[in-house]
Design an enzyme around this catalytic site. Structure first.
Site, PDB file in Angstrom:
ATOM      1  N   LYS A 182      -2.823  -6.577  -3.824  1.00 31.06           N
ATOM      2  CA  LYS A 182      -2.731  -7.813  -3.036  1.00 31.06           C
ATOM      3  C   LYS A 182      -2.696  -9.035  -3.963  1.00 31.06           C
ATOM      4  O   LYS A 182      -3.330  -9.032  -5.012  1.00 31.06           O
ATOM      5  CB  LYS A 182      -3.967  -7.981  -2.133  1.00 31.06           C
ATOM      6  CG  LYS A 182      -4.276  -6.835  -1.214  1.00 31.06           C
ATOM      7  CD  LYS A 182      -5.347  -7.227  -0.179  1.00 31.06           C
ATOM      8  CE  LYS A 182      -6.710  -7.456  -0.798  1.00 31.06           C
ATOM      9  NZ  LYS A 182      -7.765  -7.679   0.223  1.00 31.06           N
ATOM     10  N   ARG A 203       0.835  -1.205   0.000  1.00 39.22           N
ATOM     11  CA  ARG A 203       0.000   0.000   0.000  1.00 39.22           C
ATOM     12  C   ARG A 203       0.865   1.247   0.000  1.00 39.22           C
ATOM     13  O   ARG A 203       1.989   1.228   0.504  1.00 39.22           O
ATOM     14  CB  ARG A 203      -0.877   0.032   1.259  1.00 39.22           C
ATOM     15  CG  ARG A 203      -2.075  -0.878   1.155  1.00 39.22           C
ATOM     16  CD  ARG A 203      -3.049  -0.599   2.270  1.00 39.22           C
ATOM     17  NE  ARG A 203      -3.984  -1.710   2.373  1.00 39.22           N
ATOM     18  CZ  ARG A 203      -4.622  -2.027   3.472  1.00 39.22           C
ATOM     19  NH1 ARG A 203      -4.417  -1.349   4.574  1.00 39.22           N
ATOM     20  NH2 ARG A 203      -5.467  -3.031   3.487  1.00 39.22           N
ATOM     21  N   ASP A 258     -16.885  -1.152   3.109  1.00 40.83           N
ATOM     22  CA  ASP A 258     -15.781  -0.254   2.737  1.00 40.83           C
ATOM     23  C   ASP A 258     -15.527  -0.345   1.234  1.00 40.83           C
ATOM     24  O   ASP A 258     -16.283  -0.972   0.499  1.00 40.83           O
ATOM     25  CB  ASP A 258     -14.537  -0.579   3.563  1.00 40.83           C
ATOM     26  CG  ASP A 258     -13.957  -1.945   3.228  1.00 40.83           C
ATOM     27  OD1 ASP A 258     -14.714  -2.807   2.732  1.00 40.83           O
ATOM     28  OD2 ASP A 258     -12.752  -2.162   3.459  1.00 40.83           O
ATOM     29  N   SER A 294      -8.184  -0.925   0.491  1.00 36.25           N
ATOM     30  CA  SER A 294      -9.247  -1.149   1.471  1.00 36.25           C
ATOM     31  C   SER A 294      -9.981   0.155   1.781  1.00 36.25           C
ATOM     32  O   SER A 294     -10.333   0.898   0.876  1.00 36.25           O
ATOM     33  CB  SER A 294      -8.682  -1.821   2.720  1.00 36.25           C
ATOM     34  OG  SER A 294      -9.708  -2.223   3.595  1.00 36.25           O
TER      35      SER A 294
END
Length: 548
Positions: free
Chosen positions: A159, A50, A307, A149
């Site tokens: 990912k 990230r 989310d 996310s």
């Protein structure tokens, strides 16, 4: 350490904090990371790589290197089935998807992209991998999910999910990380890449209808007849995330009274109310971020949100407003293990070391084994895959579970299923999850919990992650004898990357974040608020001493 609540928290996002999308995308392409700077290298935390293009921590170079590293890993391990790839609605997800496709196509990887370029929730990728691999022993599929996310709009994330459908284990991510950094250091000379137009039309690029495959299979997880029969009225806020177009087809197919409160997709996420620290964060467990749905709670029997990649859930009830994740997870476990008769009688309850101890009490009453692991959903993937775990969850509102027949559903977090289960629970129990939580705590004790966080340098985070039980210079915790000090999880013996101390009526845990420049202290008391504050204060002293 005090968590300073921003004056903007819970209010509509002012224009001054909105990210400049053209500038963000330009930085993704134009800014080159320097692999000699630790913060600009590829680093897989608890859930992938990230960063932000502004910080040179998530740029085209990173994605090209990671994508090539994944191709090299697949080759080394003889993985030659299709790779399912999905992306969320963050601005950086689309260019990252395009760069990944350029590399995958150039490496001859059979790549399954979403039909019509539809956004793809994390659980839909996991579902596709598992469905494809069912009954196969060779030519196995794996996947890539492009998402940071719930994190702010200027973030990107990437990912890898191997053939068990869950987040990659540390041995895989370490291999990919090392190889990607070697490729960065080599100036990407070993990266195979073809132009995007050519990659899109390559013989190896295929469309996959993630949405309809996932939606059609949901009846094997959720009792829609019960929801429909009870006439449960539901509201959902997709928070502009990857599942935004999934809810309409779910309502239509299963004839549900389900209202989508907003289907707006906006890479600035300007419709959000601001989170606790003054940042925009699509966190369905935050009362500050969830103001829009909380305000509508009386219109529905139960309402929910997910989310940005739809792997986390937030439940809003008439009785209690927004439920704390730990509260709803406890209710969910109590309900599921009583209403899924086809599950294996030996199937365990999985939780992370920082999830509520109320789950321990629920599992004990149900006569189920507790499987307690470090933070990170990857620890649950094997058990969800083979059915030895009925349910796995983490305190940040991430969970997954088995199908109604006791076989694997998805092995990554799924936000849509726990959200829909709140309606099934309300239908079958005649009470909403907030009322059921109150009943549960009357029976098993009421926890008081909090989590605080503070900035930490990489050196401090490293120090904290290596804390050992003998560094605790006391045998007392908030006036009680310490019964256990853990630096390894009881369920699988894996290092928790921090420390957890347990007494009869409370515990605390301290660990560095895997993805942010912070550390976190979690504490829970089964006495009262004053005891909770004492636990947090003592935990802080222990952390201060360790970092000194």
């Amino acid at each position: 350490m005090s968590q300073k609540i921003s004056p903007l928290a819970g209010k509509p996002a002012p224009a001054s904090i909105l990210v400049d999308i053209p500038r963000l995308l330009a930085a993704y392409t134009d800014l080159q990371p320097d692999p000699s700077v630790p913060a600009q290298r590829v680093a897989f935390g608890t859930s992938g790589h990230r960063g932000s293009s502004f910080e040179r921590s998530f740029n085209a170079w990173h994605i090209l290197a990671i994508s090539q590293a994944i191709c090299d890993y697949r080759k080394a391990k003889g993985i030659d089935g299709p790779l399912f790839i999905g992306a969320d609605t963050h601005a950086l997800s689309q260019p990252a998807f395009e760069n990944a496709l350029e590399v995958l196509a150039a490496n001859g990887v059979e790549t399954m992209v979403s039909t019509g370029g539809e956004f793809t929730p994390t659980p839909a990728v996991s579902h596709a991998i598992l469905v494809y691999n069912r009954g196969r022993t060779s030519g196995l599929a794996d996947g890539i999910v492009i998402t940071p996310s719930h994190n702010p709009p200027d973030n990107g994330g990437f990912k890898y999910n191997p053939s068990n459908g869950g987040p990659a284990d540390t041995d895989i991510t370490k291999w990919v990380e090392n190889r990607a950094n070697a490729l960065l250091e080599g100036g990407l000379r070993e990266v195979k890449r073809m132009p995007l137009a050519q990659a899109r039309t390559a013989a190896t690029t295929h469309e996959h209808d993630f949405l309809n495959h996932y939606v059609a299979d949901l009846a094997n997880v959720i009792d829609f007849d019960a929801i429909r029969g009870a006439g449960i009225r539901m509201g959902v806020d997709p928070l502009g995330g990857a599942g935004v177009h999934y809810w309409g087809p779910i309502a239509e197919r299963y004839r549900l009274d389900l209202t989508v409160v907003s289907d707006v997709v906006d890479p600035q996420f300007a419709f959000m109310s601001v989170d606790w620290d003054g940042k925009i964060r699509m966190d369905p467990s935050s009362k500050y971020a969830m103001q829009r749905l909380i305000g509508l709670k009386d219109r529905y029997d139960v309402a929910f949100a997910c989310d940005t990649d739809h792997d986390r859930h937030g439940i809003v009830t008439r009785s209690s407003g927004l439920l704390e994740p730990n509260h709803y997870l406890s209710v969910l476990i109590d309900y599921l293990f009583r209403h899924r008769p086809q599950w294996n009688a030996q199937a365990a309850v999985g939780k992370t070391v920082v999830s509520t101890a109320l789950i321990d009490r629920v599992a004990k009453r149900l006569g189920r084994q507790l499987y307690e692991v470090p933070v990170g959903f990857k620890w649950f993937a094997p058990g969800l895959f083979d059915g030895s775990l009925g349910f796995g969850c983490e305190e940040s509102a991430g969970a997954s579970l088995l199908r109604r027949d006791g076989t694997a559903w998805v092995t990554d977090k799924d936000g849509l299923v726990p959200a829909l289960l709140s309606a099934e629970i309300t239908a079958r129990e005649g009470k909403d999850p907030g009322e059921l939580y109150a009943r549960l705590t009357d029976e098993l004790g009421k926890p008081f919990a909090n989590r605080v966080e503070a900035a930490a340098t990489p050196a401090q985070k490293a120090k904290l992650s290596k804390l050992s039980p003998d560094q605790l210079k006391t045998d007392q915790l908030a006036g009680e004898k310490i019964e256990q000090v853990l630096d390894r999880a009881p369920g699988n013996g894996a290092a928790i990357g921090g420390i957890k101390a347990v007494a009869a009526s409370g515990w605390f845990a301290a660990r560095p974040s895997g993805t942010e420049a912070i550390y976190k202290i979690y504490a829970e008391s089964f006495r009262d608020e004053a005891h909770l504050q004492a636990l947090l204060s003592e935990a802080q002293s222990i952390v201060d001493a360790a970092l000194a």
